[in-house]
Scaffold this motif. Sequence first.
Motif: not given
Length: 361
Positions: A19-29, A31-47
């Motif tokens: 949840n913190v990763v998601t909220l922080t990413s959205e805040k930074l993007v 205000i203009g930052y180029d943001v990527t999220i890498i996970t070791f999992s596949s997208k199947k477990s995404d909530f």
Amino acid sequence: MKKRIVFICSNLSAGGAQNVVTLTSEKLVSIGYDVTIITFSSKKSDFYKLNEKIKRIPLDKLSNSKNIFNAIINNYSRIKTLRKTLKNQKFETCISFVTETNIITIIASLFLKNKIIISERNNPYKQDQKFIWHLLKFLTYPLADILTANSKLAIKYYKKNIFLKKIIYSPNPLPIPQNLSYTNKKNFLSVGKLTEQKGHDILIKAFANLINNNKSFSSYSLTIAGIGKEKRNLQKLASSLGIDKNIFWVYNANIYELLKKHSIFILSSRYEGTSNALLEAISAAKPIIVSNQASDSINFLKNNHNCIIFPINDIDLLTRSMEKLSNDYNFKSKLSKNLMIDYSMHYSKSDFDSHWIDLVD
């Protein structure tokens, strides 16, 4: 041009760090930052659903290890794949979350030129961790540029035990205050992973006392939202106490929709960093019962002023607290109103955006 930032975590399933990763990413993007999220999992477990401007790279390298040799092979594969991705993408700042991912990120980034920020989101004094990860933490963490933690207690621990110059308190992003309609339904809500840490067994025993010792509570229900390895044991416990029909188990539900439908929120954790579920319940000014181990990190929570705080493992007091809040409408209303006032003041003073800009720049 704003910096290219990557967040690295195990997965984006329902959880506090995610949840913190998601909220922080959205805040930074935003205000203009180029943001990527890498996970070791596949997208199947995404909530969590991400802002379309956030890039997503699933490595699909998350698998259970049957033994130590299997674990070594799996983690080597994660390090190798992550390092290749970091080299190809040329991110300027890497931000990783939770111990195992932090260690893998540090090793994968060796001799690369990216800034490394690692984040701890739990109570290090009580966190149960395998010896090898505990050892690797002390060996690798000094190689990071910044270590952040979301509680003052954790900061104290890491400043004492980790040889790193920049160890910074980084509170969880605060949810926007919610104006939810008040409900007086005969039910309770608890949200958190089904693990020993979250103390759902304590809550189930207290709930059983409430139902079995007072006929007026026989129609009450308890909803537990979460998933985890203790689910079967918790269900067996509920069945042995004769309350399995009064407990509902849900997963992947919107917490604010759950809060709308429930009268009282309870968090019975044995230990916490800072609970996102608790912050969300607070932001909705929901009447709250919380263990003293979970309330410590939120300094404006005060017993019998804006919530009820009970000593962990005091099942009898938790039972009495559930009974009191259910029966005393005026007391419940007072706690809710005070919580709304106190949280609004706290929220207005938060400076989350500038805090993270200072960290990544």
